[in-house]
Structure formats: structure tokens, C-alpha cells
Write a protein that holds these residues in place. Sequence first.
Motif, PDB file in Angstrom:
ATOM      1  N   SER A 292      -2.491  -7.598  14.327  1.00  5.72           N
ATOM      2  CA  SER A 292      -2.346  -8.794  14.613  1.00  5.72           C
ATOM      3  C   SER A 292      -1.297  -9.611  13.992  1.00  5.72           C
ATOM      4  N   VAL A 293      -0.982  -9.104  12.976  1.00  2.76           N
ATOM      5  CA  VAL A 293       0.374  -9.691  12.193  1.00  2.76           C
ATOM      6  C   VAL A 293       1.615  -8.932  12.624  1.00  2.76           C
ATOM      7  N   ASP A 294       1.462  -7.783  13.631  1.00  7.57           N
ATOM      8  CA  ASP A 294       2.689  -7.383  14.002  1.00  7.57           C
ATOM      9  C   ASP A 294       3.175  -6.189  13.098  1.00  7.57           C
ATOM     10  N   VAL A 295       2.259  -5.703  12.243  1.00  5.84           N
ATOM     11  CA  VAL A 295       2.555  -4.337  11.676  1.00  5.84           C
ATOM     12  C   VAL A 295       2.732  -3.218  12.379  1.00  5.84           C
ATOM     13  N   LYS A 296       3.727  -2.359  12.484  1.00  8.18           N
ATOM     14  CA  LYS A 296       4.039  -1.230  13.271  1.00  8.18           C
ATOM     15  C   LYS A 296       2.930  -0.013  13.083  1.00  8.18           C
ATOM     16  N   LYS A 297       2.708   0.444  14.096  1.00  7.42           N
ATOM     17  CA  LYS A 297       1.654   1.437  14.341  1.00  7.42           C
ATOM     18  C   LYS A 297       1.958   2.409  13.534  1.00  7.42           C
ATOM     19  N   GLU A 298       3.191   2.960  13.315  1.00 12.12           N
ATOM     20  CA  GLU A 298       3.186   4.157  12.412  1.00 12.12           C
ATOM     21  C   GLU A 298       3.016   3.612  10.913  1.00 12.12           C
ATOM     22  N   THR A 299       3.240   2.564  10.408  1.00  9.71           N
ATOM     23  CA  THR A 299       2.789   1.887   9.145  1.00  9.71           C
ATOM     24  C   THR A 299       1.169   1.717   8.852  1.00  9.71           C
ATOM     25  N   ILE A 300       0.749   1.416  10.173  1.00 12.56           N
ATOM     26  CA  ILE A 300      -0.833   1.320  10.072  1.00 12.56           C
ATOM     27  C   ILE A 300      -1.476   2.988  10.015  1.00 12.56           C
ATOM     28  N   ARG A 301      -0.765   3.755  10.731  1.00 10.00           N
ATOM     29  CA  ARG A 301      -1.328   5.057  10.689  1.00 10.00           C
ATOM     30  C   ARG A 301      -1.410   5.596   9.166  1.00 10.00           C
ATOM     31  N   ASP A 302       0.092   5.581   8.551  1.00  2.85           N
ATOM     32  CA  ASP A 302       0.398   6.121   7.107  1.00  2.85           C
ATOM     33  C   ASP A 302      -0.443   5.372   6.232  1.00  2.85           C
ATOM     34  N   SER A 303      -0.775   4.056   6.416  1.00  2.00           N
ATOM     35  CA  SER A 303      -1.554   3.356   5.295  1.00  2.00           C
ATOM     36  C   SER A 303      -3.088   4.036   5.278  1.00  2.00           C
ATOM     37  N   PHE A 304      -3.808   4.315   6.646  1.00  2.00           N
ATOM     38  CA  PHE A 304      -5.049   4.842   6.677  1.00  2.00           C
ATOM     39  C   PHE A 304      -4.984   6.268   6.361  1.00  2.00           C
ATOM     40  N   ARG A 305      -4.078   6.880   6.380  1.00  2.00           N
ATOM     41  CA  ARG A 305      -4.002   8.269   5.974  1.00  2.00           C
ATOM     42  C   ARG A 305      -3.875   8.473   4.284  1.00  2.00           C
ATOM     43  N   ASN A 306      -3.383   7.414   3.761  1.00  2.00           N
ATOM     44  CA  ASN A 306      -3.152   7.686   2.179  1.00  2.00           C
ATOM     45  C   ASN A 306      -3.925   6.806   1.518  1.00  2.00           C
ATOM     46  N   PHE A 307      -4.785   5.663   2.041  1.00  2.00           N
ATOM     47  CA  PHE A 307      -5.567   4.821   1.244  1.00  2.00           C
ATOM     48  C   PHE A 307      -6.535   5.390   0.491  1.00  2.00           C
ATOM     49  N   GLN A 308      -6.710   5.113  -0.822  1.00  2.00           N
ATOM     50  CA  GLN A 308      -7.677   5.892  -1.648  1.00  2.00           C
ATOM     51  C   GLN A 308      -9.111   5.185  -1.934  1.00  2.00           C
ATOM     52  N   GLY A 309      -9.532   4.131  -1.139  1.00  3.23           N
ATOM     53  CA  GLY A 309     -10.583   3.363  -1.593  1.00  3.23           C
ATOM     54  C   GLY A 309     -10.677   2.681  -2.678  1.00  3.23           C
ATOM     55  N   VAL A 310     -11.849   1.871  -2.991  1.00  3.65           N
ATOM     56  CA  VAL A 310     -11.945   0.989  -4.097  1.00  3.65           C
ATOM     57  C   VAL A 310     -13.111   1.524  -5.115  1.00  3.65           C
ATOM     58  N   PRO A 311     -12.838   1.316  -6.352  1.00  2.00           N
ATOM     59  CA  PRO A 311     -13.766   1.825  -7.344  1.00  2.00           C
ATOM     60  C   PRO A 311     -14.982   0.972  -6.997  1.00  2.00           C
ATOM     61  N   HIS A 312     -16.097   1.944  -7.471  1.00  2.00           N
ATOM     62  CA  HIS A 312     -17.599   1.439  -7.618  1.00  2.00           C
ATOM     63  C   HIS A 312     -18.169   1.285  -6.218  1.00  2.00           C
ATOM     64  N   ARG A 313     -17.625   1.913  -5.268  1.00  4.77           N
ATOM     65  CA  ARG A 313     -17.937   2.085  -3.750  1.00  4.77           C
ATOM     66  C   ARG A 313     -17.831   3.489  -3.356  1.00  4.77           C
TER      67      ARG A 313
END
Length: 448
Positions: A292-313
Amino acid sequence: MNKGKYDIVVLGAGISGIGAAVLAKTKNFSVFVSDNGTISDDDKAVLAQYTIPWEEGHHSTPLILEAQEVIKSPGIPQKAPIIQQLHEQGIPVISEIEFAKRYTHAKMICITGSNGKTTTTSLIYYTLKNAGLNVGLAGNIGQSFALQVATCNFDYYVIELSSFQLDNMYDFKADIAILLNITPDHLDRYNYQFQQYIDAKFRIIQNQTENDIFIYWNDDPVITAELDKRNIHAQQFPFALEHKKGEKAYLQDNQLIMNTPSNTFAIPREEIALQGLHNLYNSMAAGLAASSVDVKKETIRDSFRNFQGVPHRLEYVASVRGIRFINDSKATNVNSCWYALQSMDTPVVLILGGTDKGNDYSEIEALVQEKAHTLIFLGVDNSKLHTFFDKMGKPMIDVRSMEEAVQTAYKGANKGDTVLLSPCCASFDLFKNYEDRGDQFKTVVRNL
């Protein structure tokens, strides 16, 4: 302490209150900070840096009742005597978020829900940062929103909002509002009336116009029941597991599909770093927000592949002699524990307990019966847990410290089991907060 009439009084000197006080001072208001508890030395140093007067250990009621406006910590309940007196005097009581928004034109991406807020907020922030956007992280996570408005100049803010923060927001508007889910939580703060809690959560869409976006889980029965009651002006971007009611994000052929007016793309489910059904929903919401803020789909894909989560969850801590230890201390309500148990694929030793907030444990009854062979109750008063769970006939052990909880769980677990700290309750009976509880768990586990 200097007594006098102040433009603004800040109640509570935590992260939120200190930030609000600094922003007020930078905007040339006379400001006073009052905390019924103790103010840390670090916070006193910040107040001294900005020459902001303060008090601790009590509230000077006459002084506070002379304020033009009061900014309240989200931790102070509406029924607190000082808040009731302010309302009786007609003195406006607002949140830090409400106050700070007056002084920024940044785009607001706001997230609430009973569960998944922190993970979704963090994933959105991570994705926007990867896209090179000038973005701040605030609210129930990160630095104080008000402090960032006072000292930074961001174009976007990703803000996690609790129901307590939403309670005292009136003119604030989210450009993108995300409502992940609604299950009973914090009912002690809402007179044990679920509808009051629902209404608090739905404040996230207040003041939205047709130029704004509302992202929500379309399979949540509470949310969908409320939609028909409300006049929603924003563009609606629902998400769900299946594409059946105009969803903008859904699962199809084991791929996460995003379909917004500005962006259409897919990512295979197995490529998403955050696993589990609950995280699939969190990823849908985050992907819709980023699109919705026009982030490119390639960036979204890369982010989803590399995000490591949050502590305590659902945080993996260690494996000791074939026993896996998972820190889910952030599970301060029953629904969070449901998600944790639902994701377990081994037998479980479950650590529960803390400060009960009006919990209904029936939601996890079937999963506890199916997956947990031993229950450990970590709390000052475990009577409500025993009343509900004793009928199961499983081993149940009461403990009063994290050291005792972990040692007991370790002895009761078998090779191949998971010891899961997913307390269902707030932490304030034995710990400073859920982070302290989770950190102690990790320390004890690593010392086994």
C-alpha cells in the motif's frame, strides 16, 4: 519542587511519558511529570537535560488538577482516582500517541489486535527499511513515538497500538490501519465486558477517510460481526486463508498471494522465514501494508525470506539432551498460547501462570489435552489454573521461580519433547514484565 499551573502534566514516567514530556518541552509548553512509583535514574537524567520538573512516589492532586491537558501513561487504568478526578473537572486526558501526532505529517501505519501485533509491526518496519524508506518504529515497541517526533524527522511511522493506547486517542488518524484479530484480553480493564474491549480495538479506524486503508483478518468472527455495525469509510483490504470474499491476500496452491490495486505478486509459503499459520496471517497483513506504500514486490519477498522474528514470541532458546526449549513469554493471553500450542509438533511440557486478566482457558482446553503431558504453574496464585485444569488428570506442579520452573520442566520432559513457556497471563506477580520473564527463562535454560 516548584508548584504552579502547568500547560501539560504527564502522568507516568515510563518510555511513553518521558517522550511526551520531552516533546511538550520542545514545543514550548510548561510541563510537569508525576509518577506514583519510582522514576529511574536514566529517566531523571533526561528530565534534567530538558529542565522538566517531576515528582515520584505520589501524585500532587491539586497541581495536576490545574493542568490545561494531561497525557496519561497507557498503564494507568481509566478507573484510577486521579483520572476520575480529571474527568470530573473536564480536563482533557489524552495518550502520548494522540499528542505526538499533532506535530508530524508522517504517514501512519498502525497495527492492533489481541495477538501478533509485535511480529507484524516488526515485519512491516523491516520491509520498509529494506525498501529504503525513512521510517520510525514506535508505540508498544521501539522508542517513544513522541520522543522520535521531537528528535527525528521520519516520513513514515509503523506503530504498534494496544487497546490502552487507543482508549485515549481522539483526533488521531491512521493512514493504514491493521486489525489482526480480537479475542478476550485485558477484560479486567474493561469491566469484564468483551464489547468494551472490541470497541477499543476498533478505535484504530476512527477518523479514516476514503483515502485511507483498513486491513483486517476476514476469518475472525468478532471482526466480521462488527463490520456490519460500523460505517467504514476507508478502502478495505481483507485477508484470509482462502480467496472467497474479495480478500486482497490469501493462500492459493501453497503460495501467499497479494493482490492490491498497486501490486500483485506471490511468494511460496515455504520461503517465508516466519513459519506457522499465525505467522502466515501476520505476513499477509504486513505484505498488504507494504504494498500500500508502493514497496516493490522483490523487496517484500526478500524481507519475508530473511526476517527473523521477535524476541519472546515462539523464540527457540536451546536443545538440551534432546529436549527443545521455546520462549513464548509474550503470550500474555489465552489466544496467544493457543497459537503456540497449535504450532507444536512434539509432546509438550507447558509452563503457565502469572497475573490472570479474566482468562477463559476453555479456548486451549483441547490443545492442552492433546499436546501437553505435564503442566507447570508459575505464579503467586495458581488457584484458577487448578480449578480449570485439574480435571484433566495430568501431572501439575506449582513453582514460584523461573529456576524452579525450568528445572522441574527439564526433569519432567522426555527426549524429543518441547518445554514451552507460554504463560497465558501477565507477568507482574513475579517479574518486572514479560521481557524479564522471558530473559530469565533463557538464562536458566542456557545454564542447564
